[in-house]
Design an enzyme around this catalytic site. Structure first.
Site, mmCIF file in Angstrom:
data_model
loop_
_atom_site.group_PDB
_atom_site.id
_atom_site.type_symbol
_atom_site.label_atom_id
_atom_site.label_comp_id
_atom_site.label_asym_id
_atom_site.label_seq_id
_atom_site.Cartn_x
_atom_site.Cartn_y
_atom_site.Cartn_z
ATOM 1 N N GLY A 40 32.836 42.486 44.772
ATOM 2 C CA GLY A 40 33.853 41.580 45.304
ATOM 3 C C GLY A 40 35.150 42.301 45.620
ATOM 4 C CG ASP A 41 37.402 44.064 42.605
ATOM 5 O OD1 ASP A 41 37.927 42.956 42.780
ATOM 6 O OD2 ASP A 41 37.152 44.524 41.475
#
Length: 311
Positions: A252-253
Site C-alpha cells: 500500500g505504501d
C-alpha cells in the site's frame, strides 16, 4: 519542488516459529497464559509508512522529504540508510532517550501471527510542524502518532499545500468528527476497501459524499485493483500481475509512492493509478517493504509491458 511525507518510521522485527501456536496455547488455560517460542530465524526490516512511501517515490525519481521521528537510542541506523539513498533528513526529528517505533512479529507454520508494537518516538510526531517545510508542492499525511496526524492536516491546509489524507492503521484513533474534519481539509483521500467502509461508517458519509469533498478518493482493492473517484467519475484501475507473490508488507505504501509521483507530475488519473498499481506489484515480488530496487528504466519497461503505452 518537493513532496513532504508525514508518517511513521519503524523497524519491523520479523521472526518465524517452526511450529504451530495452537499446539502450545491451550484454550482452557488462556487465563494463565505463559508461553515461550523458539524463533531460529529473524530479520529486521526498515519500515514505517513514511519510510516506505519515500522509498517508492525516490525510486521513481521524485524528491521525497520525510517528516517523522526516530529514537535517539537506535535511530542512527535509519539515518545512515537515508544518507545512502540520497534522501533528505532535514525534517526527521531524533527524540532523546527514546526508541524508534518497532513491531515484533512472530509467524507460525500456519501463517498465524503474534505481534507487539512499540510506538516509541512516533508518539512525539506532533513536535514536527508541516507548515515550516520549505518549497513543498505536495504532501501526504500517513499513519503516525494521532496528535501529529491531526496537526499535520491542519498545518498543511492552512499553508495551502495540497495533500493526501491516508489514515490507514491510525483509523481506530479517529472519531467520526475528527475524520470529517480531516477529509474536509484534505485534497485527496487514500484508503483500502476495508478502511473505506470504516471511514463511511464513522463519518456517516457514503463514498460518493466523501468523493464530493475532495479532488479524488482512491480506494485500493488488493488483487481486484483500485478505484479512483474524481469529478463525479470512477476510474477502474486494473491490477498488475506480479511475477511472484512473496510478501504484501508495504504494498500500500509503494502504491502511494506512485500516486504522489503521478499527482506531482500532472499525470492523468488513469496513468497515475496504473503507475501506483505497478509499484505495488513490484514490491510484492520481494520480501520486506524496502528491498525491491528496480531502476527507473525497468519501471518504465514494466509499465509499457503491462499497459501498452509509455509513461
Amino acid at each position: 519542488m518537493a513532496t513532504l511525507i508525514c508518517g511513521s518510521l519503524a523497524y519491523d522485527n520479523i521472526m518465524t516459529f517452526q511450529g504451530r501456536f495452537r499446539e502450545h496455547i491451550l484454550p482452557e488455560q488462556v487465563h494463565i497464559l505463559n508461553v515461550s517460542f523458539l524463533v531460529p530465524t529473524m530479520r529486521r526490516e526498515f519500515g514505517g509508512c513514511a519510510g516506505n512511501i519515500a522509498y517508492a517515490l525516490n525510486l521513481l525519481g521524485g524528491d521525497a522529504r520525510i517528516m517523522a521521528t526516530l529514537g535517539e537510542v537506535d535511530g542512527q541506523l535509519y539515518l545512515d540508510r537515508f544518507k545512502s539513498l540520497g534522501l533528505s533528513t532535514e525534517h526527521v526529528r531524533v527524540v532523546p532517550e527514546a526508541y524508534t517505533a518497532q513491531a515484533m512479529i512472530t509467524t507460525d507454520l500456519d501463517n498465524n501471527q503474534i505481534a507487539a508494537f512499540h510506538p516509541g518516538a512516533m508518539m512525539q510526531s506532533h513536535l514536527n510542524h508541516a507548515d515550516r517545510a520549505q518549497d513543498i508542492k505536495l504532501a501526504i499525511v500517513a499513519p503516525d502518532g494521532y496528535d501529529g496526524m491531526v496537526q499535520h492536516t491542519e498545518k498543511l491546509a492552512a499553508a495551502g499545500v495540497p495533500f493526501i489524507f491516508d489514515p490507514g492503521q491510525g483509523l481506530p484513533l479517529f472519531s467520526g468528527e475528527a475524520l470529517r474534519r480531516a477529509i474536509e481539509l484534505a485534497t485527496y483521500v487514500a484508503v483500502n476497501d476495508y478502511e473505506a467502509s470504516l471511514v463511511s461508517n464513522k463519518t456517516g458519509w457514503s463514498l460518493e459524499e466523501i468523493a464530493q469533498r475532495v479532488q479524488a478518493l482512491i480506494v485500493t482493492r488488493g488483487e481486484h485493483g483500485s478505484r479512483i473517484h474524481h469529478g463525479g467519475q470512477c476510474e477502474e484501475i486494473p491490477v498488475v500481475h506480479a511475477s511472484k507473490i512473496v510478501d504484501p508488507t508495504g504494498c500500500g505504501d509503494a502504491f502511494r509512492g506512485g500516486l504522489l509521483y503521478g499527482i506531482e507530475n500532472g499525470l492523468d488519473w488513469a496513468t497515475t493509478g496504473r503507475l501506483a498499481s505497478l509499484m505495488g506489484s513490484l514490491k510484492i515480488e520481494q520480501s520486506g517493504p524496502q528491498t525491491y530496487a528496480p531502476s527507473r528504466d525497468e519501471i518504465d519497461r514494466r509499465f509499457k509491458e503491462a499497459y501498452g503505452y509509455s509513461l
